[in-house]
Motif scaffolding. Structure first.
Motif, PDB file in Angstrom:
ATOM      1  N   HIS A   1      77.649  12.979  25.712  1.00 54.55           N
ATOM      2  CA  HIS A   1      78.295  11.897  26.453  1.00 54.55           C
ATOM      3  C   HIS A   1      77.360  10.698  26.606  1.00 54.55           C
ATOM      4  O   HIS A   1      77.801   9.547  26.550  1.00 54.55           O
TER       5      HIS A   1
ATOM      6  N   TYR B   1      85.592  24.615  23.554  1.00 58.89           N
ATOM      7  CA  TYR B   1      86.475  23.451  23.390  1.00 58.89           C
ATOM      8  C   TYR B   1      86.753  23.194  21.912  1.00 58.89           C
ATOM      9  O   TYR B   1      87.897  22.923  21.521  1.00 58.89           O
TER      10      TYR B   1
ATOM     11  N   LYS C   1      77.850  25.130  24.987  1.00 56.80           N
ATOM     12  CA  LYS C   1      78.959  25.149  25.937  1.00 56.80           C
ATOM     13  C   LYS C   1      80.189  24.415  25.392  1.00 56.80           C
ATOM     14  O   LYS C   1      81.293  24.587  25.926  1.00 56.80           O
ATOM     15  N   ASP C   2      79.988  23.602  24.351  1.00 54.14           N
ATOM     16  CA  ASP C   2      81.118  22.898  23.750  1.00 54.14           C
ATOM     17  C   ASP C   2      81.875  23.762  22.749  1.00 54.14           C
ATOM     18  O   ASP C   2      82.968  23.380  22.299  1.00 54.14           O
TER      19      ASP C   2
ATOM     20  N   ASP D   1      87.060   8.858  21.264  1.00 58.75           N
ATOM     21  CA  ASP D   1      87.874   9.879  21.924  1.00 58.75           C
ATOM     22  C   ASP D   1      88.133  11.080  21.027  1.00 58.75           C
ATOM     23  O   ASP D   1      88.541  12.148  21.518  1.00 58.75           O
TER      24      ASP D   1
ATOM     25  N   ILE E   1      84.913  15.763  20.243  1.00 63.11           N
ATOM     26  CA  ILE E   1      85.235  16.812  21.210  1.00 63.11           C
ATOM     27  C   ILE E   1      83.956  17.356  21.845  1.00 63.11           C
ATOM     28  O   ILE E   1      82.986  17.659  21.149  1.00 63.11           O
ATOM     29  N   GLY E   2      83.956  17.502  23.168  1.00 64.30           N
ATOM     30  CA  GLY E   2      82.835  18.141  23.854  1.00 64.30           C
ATOM     31  C   GLY E   2      82.562  17.549  25.222  1.00 64.30           C
ATOM     32  O   GLY E   2      82.916  16.396  25.496  1.00 64.30           O
ATOM     33  N   ASN E   3      81.949  18.374  26.079  1.00 65.11           N
ATOM     34  CA  ASN E   3      81.583  17.939  27.432  1.00 65.11           C
ATOM     35  C   ASN E   3      80.074  17.947  27.649  1.00 65.11           C
ATOM     36  O   ASN E   3      79.609  17.846  28.790  1.00 65.11           O
ATOM     37  N   ASP E   4      79.315  18.105  26.586  1.00 64.75           N
ATOM     38  CA  ASP E   4      77.860  18.169  26.711  1.00 64.75           C
ATOM     39  C   ASP E   4      77.310  16.838  27.244  1.00 64.75           C
ATOM     40  O   ASP E   4      77.642  15.765  26.711  1.00 64.75           O
ATOM     41  N   PRO E   5      76.498  16.855  28.310  1.00 62.68           N
ATOM     42  CA  PRO E   5      75.960  15.611  28.893  1.00 62.68           C
ATOM     43  C   PRO E   5      75.166  14.790  27.883  1.00 62.68           C
ATOM     44  O   PRO E   5      75.232  13.559  27.891  1.00 62.68           O
TER      45      PRO E   5
ATOM     46  N   TYR F   1      90.301  23.508  19.854  1.00 61.65           N
ATOM     47  CA  TYR F   1      90.775  22.324  19.135  1.00 61.65           C
ATOM     48  C   TYR F   1      91.064  22.664  17.672  1.00 61.65           C
ATOM     49  O   TYR F   1      92.127  22.327  17.140  1.00 61.65           O
TER      50      TYR F   1
ATOM     51  N   ARG G   1      74.352  22.402  22.030  1.00 68.33           N
ATOM     52  CA  ARG G   1      75.435  22.179  22.993  1.00 68.33           C
ATOM     53  C   ARG G   1      76.455  23.308  22.873  1.00 68.33           C
ATOM     54  O   ARG G   1      77.642  23.110  22.631  1.00 68.33           O
TER      55      ARG G   1
END
Length: 683
Positions: free
Chosen positions: A367, A540, A536-537, A357, A360-364, A544, A534
């Protein structure tokens, strides 16, 4: 804190803990506040009792309400059975601690000293404390101490250094246990007092054992074999200790060995008691050196050959001497090496703190890696992490460790590229006593041993020397290590996670990396994406890091402009996330108006001289936005410079420079006059 007391606090973890307790004591004495994460409830309750009873924390304790001779005689007569029962065991207990700057005393159920055993040295060291017969050591008189507190709590208590309420006791550790009659009447307390840095962890256990023997002595009939029965009860009480204990007389006869010690030494306890140590363990049994040399030692590591294959343990031993200084035997505590390693990890912080957790990041792609890593973490398979510097390989390794069944075990990190070539092997595999010139006495375990039961993270594995790669391959295949200079293999239970920013396949082709080791490491591989992959992260991560670093700097997190984000997103980030964090920290040191703009970035990321016309136009808009923000703030404060500067988070001089830079003026003539006066006054 006086300078002499400050000298006690050296760099060790025990001293650091004592220093923390002392600060908590000062805080309570000055403001009556308890720090519950430092002070245990038993102490907190006792301190509050002392406060209510108006005990002076700076009382000298040189005279503690001594009884008159008639009163003392009456007390001794009242507890004669207790004194008669306790004297043999007090003497035995004193023989264990004699010469360690310790005294043994017996008090009645009101804290009055009935008997005390001490030598001239400890008597001199405690001359400012009254331990004479008839002195009162209840909490109401002497504050928090093991005698008074054990009486109140009705259970064994050990109080160390500044855990005592009265400062004069801060040089000492007191260990006491209450004594009960067969009818469960509280009769008194048995106590050991000594300088805190000389007291062993098993001191309280020895007091409890002696008290148990005294209680059993009171229960037993007074017959000729009563002492033997009581001694056997002491032996039974020693069985409750979580450390091994062995006692050997000067003639090498074993008089005491508890079950834990027998397990560590891999022998049958019953067969050892009464036998000769040199016969059972061999003439080279290392603990016998204490009897022949008279030298004590602390936490020394030993290896002992046994019929079951050998055992490795640490021991603390001390010779026992009579009144004339003659050695009559020795006593030693034993600890399994795994127990010692766990204690070391706890003290030095060899633990992983990051979990999945925290990534940090939303990159597919990221994930998907995390999802796969969570499944793999449950196994014990070797993992290889590939990725550029700064992509967070160690964070990923810590997260895998904490998601595994080894999360409570150690997490040991070793940078294979940062250790000098001639030290890599000793760091990884350890060494025995005298293995090479300059080797630490007693030897030292390697990182693989220390990581047993947990995870070892081999960072920058691609930089490991070829000759060490051969030894590493053997460890991975056989799951055992042999220390430098040693002959015996040591079994290990360690998971390996390795990482590198190099292409290991290419390194194999170049002859820099062993092919068989590459296959052994390349069981489960994760390729961590670089930050440019990535992008796009980046927003974020920026948000942070801005919040995290601002908290650390003790300042409010500034507003982040879109242009600031755009500059960061357009950069290639060769240093990845680590470089991004450093850039954000640098920008936060430069910001003045609580707004992050491109001008706060390094020239490699933002260079206005190389900007196109469109970019210059954006910069002009940004400057206009900053001017508008300052103007609106000033107007809302009626051009009160001090108030506006406080709202903007800048100094008044900086605000004056910004006003001049943007040619800002108040619309109201009265406000103009006020500004001119303040400018003249501030100038």
């Amino acid at each position: 804190m006086n300078p002499d007391y400050e000298n006690y606090f050296k760099a060790g973890p025990v001293e650091r803990k004592i220093k923390r307790i002392y600060r908590s004591w000062e805080k309570f004495i000055n403001s009556f506040e308890i720090e519950p994460y430092v002070i245990r409830p038993l102490l907190a309750n006792s301190w509050h009792r002392c406060l209510r009873m108006k005990v002076d924390p700076y009382a000298p304790l040189g005279e503690l309400r001594l009884l008159s001779s008639q009163q003392l005689e009456k007390r001794i007569k009242r507890r004669k059975k207790l004194i008669d029962a306790a004297i043999p065991f007090m003497s035995q207990l004193y023989s264990f601690v004699k010469g360690t700057d310790s005294l043994v005393c017996l008090a009645d159920d009101q804290g009055m000293i009935l008997d005390v055993l001490r030598d001239p040295v400890i008597q001199h060291r405690t001359k400012h404390l009254c331990h004479d017969l008839g002195s009162h050591w209840g909490e109401a008189i002497a504050g928090t101490n093991s005698i008074g507190t054990a009486l109140f709590e009705k259970k064994p208590v050990q109080i160390t250094a500044s855990e005592h309420y009265c400062k004069v006791m801060h040089d000492f550790t007191t260990s006491a246990a209450p004594i009960f009659s067969p009818e469960q009447e509280l009769l008194g307390v048995l106590c050991i007092v000594g300088l805190y840095h000389n007291v062993h962890p098993h001191t309280l256990g020895m007091v409890v054992a002696a008290v148990k023997a005294i209680e059993n002595h009171l229960i037993s009939q007074k017959t000729s074999y009563e002492l033997l029965i009581a001694y056997n009860k002491v032996t039974a009480a020693i069985e409750t200790m979580n450390e091994g204990l062995i006692a050997i007389e000067a003639n090498q006869r074993i008089t005491q060995l508890n079950s834990v010690g027998a397990k560590i030494l891999q022998v049958d306890r019953k067969e050892c008691i009464g036998g000769h140590a040199s016969v059972i363990f061999g003439k080279e049994f290392p603990l016998l050196d204490v009897i022949t040399t008279g030298r004590e030692y602390l936490d020394r590591e030993f290896y002992l050959e046994t019929p079951l294959g050998g055992t490795r343990f640490t021991s603390t031993a001390k010779p026992i001497k009579d009144a004339f200084g003659n050695i009559t035997g020795m006593i030693a505590t034993l600890k399994e090496i795994d127990t010692v390693h766990k204690l070391v990890h706890k003290m030095v912080g060899a633990q992983a703190t990051m979990v999945f957790d925290d990534i940090i990041g939303n990159d597919p792609q990221l994930h998907a890696l995390i999802k796969r890593a969570k499944r793999v973490a449950r196994s014990c398979s070797t993992i290889l992490l590939l990725g550029e510097s700064g992509t967070g390989k160690e964070i990923f390794a810590q997260a895998v460790h904490n998601a595994s069944g080894r999360s409570r075990g150690p997490f040991i990190v070793i940078n294979c590229g940062a250790i000098p070539r001639d030290l890599v092997e000793s760091e990884l595999f350890g060494f025995e006593d005298g293995a090479f010139t300059g080797a630490a006495r007693g030897g030292r375990p390697g990182k693989f041993e220390l990581a047993s039961g947990g995870t070892i993270f081999l960072d920058e594995i691609g930089d490991m020397p070829l000759d060490i790669q051969t030894s590493l391959l053997r460890v991975l295949q056989e799951r055992q290590v042999t220390r430098i200079g040693g002959q015996k293999a040591i079994q290990i239970n360690t998971r390996v996670i390795a990482s590198t920013n190099k292409n290991l396949a290419e390194e194999v082709d170049k002859g820099n990396f062993r092919l068989d080791l590459y296959y052994r490491l390349n069981v489960i591989t994760f390729n961590l994406p670089g930050l440019r992959e990535r992008s796009k992260d980046i927003p974020y991560l920026v948000q942070y890091f801005v919040e995290k670093i601002s908290r650390r700097l003790g300042q409010a997190a500034p507003t982040i402009t879109p242009e600031f984000y755009n500059c960061l997103s357009g950069y290639s980030w060769p240093g990845n996330v680590r470089e991004l964090e450093n850039v954000i920290e640098q920008a936060l040191h430069l910001v003045e108006t609580n707004i992050l703009v491109p001008e706060h970035l390094p020239s490699r990321i933002y260079n206005p001289n190389l900007m196109e016309a469109g970019q210059l136009e954006k910069t002009d808009k940004l400057k206009n936005a900053e001017a508008a923000l300052i103007k609106n703030t000033l107007d809302s404060c009626h051009w009160n410079i001090s108030r506006a500067a406080a709202i903007l988070g800048i100094s008044r001089n900086t605000l004056y420079r910004k006003i001049a830079k943007f040619s800002l003026t108040p619309e109201n003539s009265r406000e103009k006059e006020t500004v001119e006066r303040r400018k003249h006054y501030d100038g």
